[in-house]
Design a protein around this motif. Structure first.
Motif, PDB file in Angstrom:
ATOM      1  N   UNK A 237      45.780  33.199  40.839  1.00  0.00           N
ATOM      2  CA  UNK A 237      44.813  32.119  41.009  1.00  0.00           C
ATOM      3  C   UNK A 237      43.464  32.616  40.512  1.00  0.00           C
ATOM      4  N   UNK A 238      42.581  31.691  40.195  1.00  0.00           N
ATOM      5  CA  UNK A 238      41.260  32.075  39.707  1.00  0.00           C
ATOM      6  C   UNK A 238      40.524  32.912  40.748  1.00  0.00           C
ATOM      7  N   UNK A 239      40.688  32.553  42.016  1.00  0.00           N
ATOM      8  CA  UNK A 239      40.029  33.292  43.091  1.00  0.00           C
ATOM      9  C   UNK A 239      40.523  34.731  43.144  1.00  0.00           C
ATOM     10  N   UNK A 240      41.837  34.919  42.962  1.00  0.00           N
ATOM     11  CA  UNK A 240      42.396  36.271  42.978  1.00  0.00           C
ATOM     12  C   UNK A 240      41.852  37.109  41.833  1.00  0.00           C
ATOM     13  N   UNK A 241      41.698  36.494  40.661  1.00  0.00           N
ATOM     14  CA  UNK A 241      41.167  37.215  39.506  1.00  0.00           C
ATOM     15  C   UNK A 241      39.720  37.627  39.755  1.00  0.00           C
ATOM     16  N   UNK A 242      38.922  36.721  40.341  1.00  0.00           N
ATOM     17  CA  UNK A 242      37.512  37.007  40.583  1.00  0.00           C
ATOM     18  C   UNK A 242      37.310  38.105  41.623  1.00  0.00           C
ATOM     19  N   UNK A 243      38.300  38.340  42.461  1.00  0.00           N
ATOM     20  CA  UNK A 243      38.171  39.369  43.489  1.00  0.00           C
ATOM     21  C   UNK A 243      38.252  40.790  42.917  1.00  0.00           C
ATOM     22  N   UNK A 244      38.648  40.916  41.678  1.00  0.00           N
ATOM     23  CA  UNK A 244      38.693  42.214  40.995  1.00  0.00           C
ATOM     24  C   UNK A 244      39.611  43.210  41.717  1.00  0.00           C
ATOM     25  N   UNK A 245      40.873  43.176  41.369  1.00  0.00           N
ATOM     26  CA  UNK A 245      41.828  44.143  41.887  1.00  0.00           C
ATOM     27  C   UNK A 245      41.347  45.551  41.557  1.00  0.00           C
ATOM     28  N   UNK A 246      41.402  46.481  42.491  1.00  0.00           N
ATOM     29  CA  UNK A 246      40.970  47.859  42.224  1.00  0.00           C
ATOM     30  C   UNK A 246      41.681  48.435  41.000  1.00  0.00           C
ATOM     31  N   UNK A 247      40.962  49.198  40.164  1.00  0.00           N
ATOM     32  CA  UNK A 247      41.566  49.757  38.937  1.00  0.00           C
ATOM     33  C   UNK A 247      42.849  50.539  39.208  1.00  0.00           C
ATOM     34  N   UNK A 248      42.892  51.263  40.325  1.00  0.00           N
ATOM     35  CA  UNK A 248      44.103  52.034  40.648  1.00  0.00           C
ATOM     36  C   UNK A 248      45.303  51.114  40.826  1.00  0.00           C
ATOM     37  N   UNK A 249      45.088  49.970  41.488  1.00  0.00           N
ATOM     38  CA  UNK A 249      46.183  49.017  41.691  1.00  0.00           C
ATOM     39  C   UNK A 249      46.614  48.376  40.376  1.00  0.00           C
ATOM     40  N   UNK A 250      45.617  48.086  39.537  1.00  0.00           N
ATOM     41  CA  UNK A 250      45.941  47.530  38.216  1.00  0.00           C
ATOM     42  C   UNK A 250      46.819  48.492  37.435  1.00  0.00           C
ATOM     43  N   UNK A 251      46.456  49.776  37.463  1.00  0.00           N
ATOM     44  CA  UNK A 251      47.223  50.773  36.730  1.00  0.00           C
ATOM     45  C   UNK A 251      48.625  50.945  37.321  1.00  0.00           C
ATOM     46  N   UNK A 252      48.728  50.883  38.645  1.00  0.00           N
ATOM     47  CA  UNK A 252      50.043  50.964  39.282  1.00  0.00           C
ATOM     48  C   UNK A 252      50.931  49.797  38.851  1.00  0.00           C
ATOM     49  N   UNK A 253      50.331  48.607  38.780  1.00  0.00           N
ATOM     50  CA  UNK A 253      51.065  47.421  38.354  1.00  0.00           C
ATOM     51  C   UNK A 253      51.483  47.554  36.890  1.00  0.00           C
ATOM     52  N   UNK A 254      50.558  48.060  36.068  1.00  0.00           N
ATOM     53  CA  UNK A 254      50.854  48.234  34.636  1.00  0.00           C
ATOM     54  C   UNK A 254      51.985  49.238  34.432  1.00  0.00           C
ATOM     55  N   UNK A 255      51.939  50.337  35.162  1.00  0.00           N
ATOM     56  CA  UNK A 255      52.983  51.349  35.017  1.00  0.00           C
ATOM     57  C   UNK A 255      54.346  50.832  35.482  1.00  0.00           C
ATOM     58  N   UNK A 256      54.351  50.044  36.557  1.00  0.00           N
ATOM     59  CA  UNK A 256      55.611  49.455  37.021  1.00  0.00           C
ATOM     60  C   UNK A 256      56.177  48.511  35.969  1.00  0.00           C
ATOM     61  N   UNK A 257      55.292  47.740  35.341  1.00  0.00           N
ATOM     62  CA  UNK A 257      55.725  46.844  34.270  1.00  0.00           C
ATOM     63  C   UNK A 257      56.221  47.604  33.054  1.00  0.00           C
ATOM     64  N   UNK A 258      55.547  48.699  32.724  1.00  0.00           N
ATOM     65  CA  UNK A 258      55.962  49.512  31.580  1.00  0.00           C
ATOM     66  C   UNK A 258      57.390  50.021  31.766  1.00  0.00           C
TER      67      UNK A 258
END
Length: 385
Positions: A237-258
């Motif tokens: 959701x737009x609200x979730x995007x604006x909350x700025x997920x912590x970079x560490x969590x973003x990287x964890x999500x990216x690595x899981x997707x990779x």
């Protein structure tokens, strides 16, 4: 004798270009160009060693990496991923191409060099550079020229078309379109031909247009797509995007997707990850989707062009997260611009918006992904490494 002494530096320089005992010149002839929202150093292939393995120290020296401070103070880099790039362009080994080119992404802080992906923004200037270097002939009579460039990173063909003067020089300063809403320039039309499966061999590496990805106790709707470059698109959701997920969590999500895509999770350059949502409010600009993309671990100040083009493919392919949500929105409001005959999708990013298009068949075969960009020559000369 005085004349002979004055010629010694020139003779020495000519020897460095000898094919029998090639020594990479330092400084090296180069051009500094902007393409879309990226800037990079362009080098003619003939000035570099034949062995690509010998390029890394040259590129690190040019960019000023590694730099633990993140400033690249000792080189041409600008301290962020979109300003730490090198393009190498030379004669083509392909019968279907005019030139070959290789893209190098140089890590700002760690100096790691990644050759696994391509840069869409700088790809738009490969044809211009090739024309400037005399690697392609001037057009016979047309006011535009089309250059076919083979990208060695992804083994894909990219076609760029741009205006030229009567004597065949690329014209980049016509106020035809804008980049990030403020920079006007000539329209450079770029097409990625048959862009699917550049890294994984499939448009959808998991064989499904939509998947689920978990982070802790959270589950996200995602699409893993390999078009122009492999990318993970996460619906929020737009609200979730604006909350700025912590970079560490973003990287964890990216690595899981990779891992799900069969790619190396430790390689930061690929796959990229982007969060997408529907626009909110009146939406006077006709925006279809909003995006926040990450590159080399940081939020991109605009959007990597290959990510934008991949999203154009995603939005035009049935069953993906982008298609499904846009279709649902169109059913609810009737205001979506999706599914026009030209396949154009308007994407809002942090610095403005961009229109991207894709031709996707009913069988999900992607004929091409297309975008219009601007570019500018910034400097031509020699760079020390």
């Amino acid at each position: 004798m005085k004349l002979l002494r004055s010629l010694k530096p020139l003779i020495s320089g000519l020897r460095s270009y000898s094919m029998e005992s090639f020594i990479t010149p330092n400084p090296i002839p180069a051009t500094f160009l902007r393409g879309g929202t990226s800037k990079g150093i362009f080098i003619n292939r003939k000035y570099l060693p034949a062995d690509v393995g010998d390029w890394d120290p040259i590129f690190r020296g040019i960019m000023g990496s590694p730099d633990p401070t993140g400033r690249q103070l000792n080189g041409m880099g600008g301290g962020i991923s979109s300003l730490s790039k090198v393009m190498v362009v030379g004669e083509s080994s392909q019968s279907t191409a005019d030139v070959d080119y290789t893209f190098a992404q140089i890590g700002v802080r760690d100096g790691e060099i990644d050759y696994t992906g391509n840069c869409g923004n700088l790809s738009s200037m490969v044809g211009v550079f090739a024309r400037d270097e005399g690697l392609v002939p001037p057009p016979a009579s047309n006011s535009t020229v089309t250059v076919r460039a083979y990208n060695t990173n992804t083994q894909k063909l990219i076609r760029t078309t741009f205006p030229v003067s009567p004597d065949g020089v690329a014209v980049l300063d016509r106020p035809e379109i804008t980049t990030v809403g403020i920079i006007k320039g000539s329209a450079i039309t770029m097409e990625f031909l048959d862009p699917a499966g550049a890294r994984t061999g499939r448009l959808f590496p998991t064989r499904s247009p939509i998947d689920a990805l978990q982070l802790g106790n959270l589950t996200f709707d995602v699409s893993f797509i390999d078009a122009t470059n492999p990318t993970i698109f996460v619906w929020m959701s737009r609200l979730e995007i604006e909350r700025h997920m912590p970079p560490h969590d973003v990287e964890q999500l990216r690595q899981a997707g990779a891992r799900k895509m069969g790619l190396d999770p430790k390689a930061q350059a690929q796959p990229k990850i982007a969060f997408i949502c529907l626009p909110e409010g009146a939406n006077e600009g006709g925006v279809d989707l909003e995006i926040k993309a990450y590159s080399m671990g940081e939020v991109h100040k605009a959007v990597p062009m290959t990510v934008a083009m991949a999203l154009g493919v995603l939005a035009n392919t049935k069953g993906t997260v982008a298609w499904n949500y846009l279709q649902r929105h169109a059913d609810d409001s009737g205001t979506s611009r999706l599914h026009r005959e030209d396949g154009i999708v308007r994407i809002q990013h942090p610095s403005g918006f961009i229109d991207v298009g894709a031709e996707v068949g009913e069988d999900r075969f992607v004929q091409s992904a297309k975008v219009c960009l601007t570019g500018r020559r910034l400097m031509k000369g020699n760079v020390w490494w």
